[in-house]
Design a protein around this motif. Structure first.
Motif, short mmCIF file in Angstrom:
data_model
loop_
_atom_site.label_atom_id
_atom_site.label_comp_id
_atom_site.label_asym_id
_atom_site.label_seq_id
_atom_site.Cartn_x
_atom_site.Cartn_y
_atom_site.Cartn_z
N UNK A 1 0.82 -1.20 0.00
CA UNK A 1 0.00 0.00 0.00
C UNK A 1 0.86 1.26 0.00
N UNK A 2 1.85 1.28 0.89
CA UNK A 2 2.71 2.47 1.01
C UNK A 2 3.51 2.70 -0.26
N UNK A 3 4.15 1.64 -0.77
CA UNK A 3 5.01 1.79 -1.95
C UNK A 3 4.20 2.13 -3.20
N UNK A 4 3.06 1.47 -3.37
CA UNK A 4 2.24 1.76 -4.55
C UNK A 4 1.65 3.17 -4.46
N UNK A 5 1.29 3.59 -3.26
CA UNK A 5 0.76 4.94 -3.08
C UNK A 5 1.81 5.99 -3.37
N UNK A 6 3.05 5.76 -2.92
CA UNK A 6 4.14 6.70 -3.21
C UNK A 6 4.35 6.80 -4.72
N UNK A 7 4.38 5.64 -5.38
CA UNK A 7 4.62 5.63 -6.84
C UNK A 7 3.50 6.35 -7.59
N UNK B 1 1.62 11.78 2.30
CA UNK B 1 0.30 11.17 2.16
C UNK B 1 0.35 9.66 2.42
N UNK B 2 1.40 9.02 1.97
CA UNK B 2 1.45 7.55 1.98
C UNK B 2 1.90 6.96 3.31
N UNK B 3 2.69 7.69 4.11
CA UNK B 3 3.27 7.08 5.31
C UNK B 3 2.60 7.61 6.58
N UNK B 4 2.97 8.80 7.01
CA UNK B 4 2.43 9.26 8.30
C UNK B 4 2.37 10.77 8.40
N UNK C 1 -3.79 10.22 7.41
CA UNK C 1 -2.36 10.53 7.40
C UNK C 1 -1.72 10.59 8.79
N UNK C 2 -2.33 11.30 9.73
CA UNK C 2 -1.70 11.53 11.03
C UNK C 2 -2.26 10.62 12.11
N UNK C 3 -1.42 10.28 13.09
CA UNK C 3 -1.78 9.31 14.13
C UNK C 3 -2.98 9.76 14.95
N UNK C 4 -2.96 11.01 15.40
CA UNK C 4 -4.02 11.49 16.28
C UNK C 4 -5.40 11.35 15.62
N UNK C 5 -5.48 11.67 14.33
CA UNK C 5 -6.74 11.58 13.61
C UNK C 5 -7.16 10.14 13.37
N UNK D 1 0.47 2.26 13.02
CA UNK D 1 1.82 2.07 13.56
C UNK D 1 2.69 1.28 12.59
N UNK D 2 2.07 0.34 11.88
CA UNK D 2 2.82 -0.41 10.88
C UNK D 2 3.25 0.50 9.73
N UNK D 3 2.37 1.41 9.33
CA UNK D 3 2.76 2.39 8.31
C UNK D 3 3.93 3.25 8.80
#
Length: 335
Positions: A102-108, A131-134, A197-201, A222-224
């Motif tokens: 998910x992360x890698x494809x989203x970045x690409x 957008x893709x990580x945190x 995107x953000x942990x708190x949200x 947390x895995x992201x």
């Protein structure tokens, strides 16, 4: 020995005024966040922007720059105390496979969207990772290893503001959207953790649905976050030999990313008391608030707005792309 002490005193004297400014902004942001239940980083940004005139004050410049660079890196490293290996492994094989894809494809895809829209190579990479990580933490971490370019502070701050705003909107809209879509509580937790995107949200959106949803969403998020040091190191290595972008010196190597991994391992082993790890996780949060406050002071609102609606549209499209990938994965029973 005396000369070393004198140099240290001179360094501290140079940093002190700027650190007082940034610390005051961070404290004010924390107070407002506590009383108005809004993201502390957003307040730090807005207040920091209001004090932009101090960025040109020679007395404050060193401390402000120190906050936006050095303190930032310590904050990112200490993020490792917010997740353990047991939490990551407990998600199951399919989820462990889904999140990196998910992360890698989203970045690409996000970078490709930026290219289609004619945005700068580095700006597209920065927005894609945020957008893709945190969210804000990823934007700050990635920006610290990218080669310098004109208006770098402005662009980074814009990404932080935009990704925070999108996270806040998603916190309200996504639980409703996913519930209407007929997803189960576990599936909603996966989608929230994979797309906000953000942990708190993520925490706010997940536990607004149910405790089970909140737990799953937090673990996915947390895995992201655990992908951050690997992505930062990969970016640093890929850009190292690029003639167009310049080279990255050993001093610029993202040692803080390795620090993140070390903190994660130490937290997983249980070598230090839980109370201390909780304290260090809180320190990480406040270091990031300091860093964002420093970035806010360094960038004028006028220059940031020059990026215009096209940049906002870019990040919205990148967010929608991430959402589409996650919904597709859950809908096709990949998990």
């Amino acid at each position: 020995m005396n000369s070393l002490i004198i140099k240290l005193q001179d360094r501290l004297n140079g940093l002190f005024p700027g650190l007082i400014v940034v610390g005051t902004i961070a404290a004010a942001a924390g107070f407002l966040s506590l009383h108005y239940k809004a993201p502390v980083m957003l307040f730090a940004l807005l207040i920091g922007i209001a004090f932009n005139f101090l960025a040109t004050d020679e007395r404050c410049a060193q401390g402000i720059e120190f906050s936006s660079k050095k303190i930032l890196r310590f904050g990112v490293a200490l993020l490792g105390f917010r997740v353990t290996l047991d939490q990551i492994l407990g998600l199951g094989a399919n989820v462990l496979l889904l999140v990196p894809i998910l992360v890698l494809s989203s970045i690409a895809i996000s970078w490709f969207i930026a290219k289609l829209m004619g945005r700068r190579y580095l700006f597209g990479l920065l927005t894609a990772c945020a957008v893709s990580i945190c969210g804000a933490a990823a934007a700050l971490a990635v920006a610290s290893v990218l080669p310098n370019w004109k208006d770098r502070h402005r662009d980074t701050l814009f990404v932080v503001v935009c990704v925070t705003a999108l996270s806040t909107f998603a916190m309200i809209a996504y639980p409703i959207l996913f519930s209407v879509g007929g997803f189960s509580d576990v599936e909603i937790g996966i989608l929230i953790g994979a797309t906000i995107h953000d942990v708190a949200q993520v925490v706010g959106a997940g536990y607004a649905v149910s405790n089970e949803t909140g737990d799953v969403a937090t673990f996915i998020k947390l895995l992201r976050i655990s992908m951050l040091p690997f992505i930062v190191i990969i970016i640093a290595l890929l850009l190292k030999g690029d003639d167009e972008l310049g080279t990255i010196s050993p001093k610029a190597f993202p040692w803080f990313a390795l620090g993140f991994a070390l903190c994660l391992i130490v937290n997983s082993i249980g070598f230090i008391p839980q109370m201390l790890t909780g304290f260090l996780a809180d320190v990480s949060q406040w270091f990031l608030v300091f860093a964002i406050a420093g970035l806010g002071v360094s960038t004028s609102l006028k220059s940031m707005m020059e990026l215009g609606g096209k940049s906002i549209a870019l990040m919205v499209l990148q967010t929608v792309a991430l959402l589409g990938i996650a919904v597709l994965a859950v809908s096709t029973d990949f998990i």
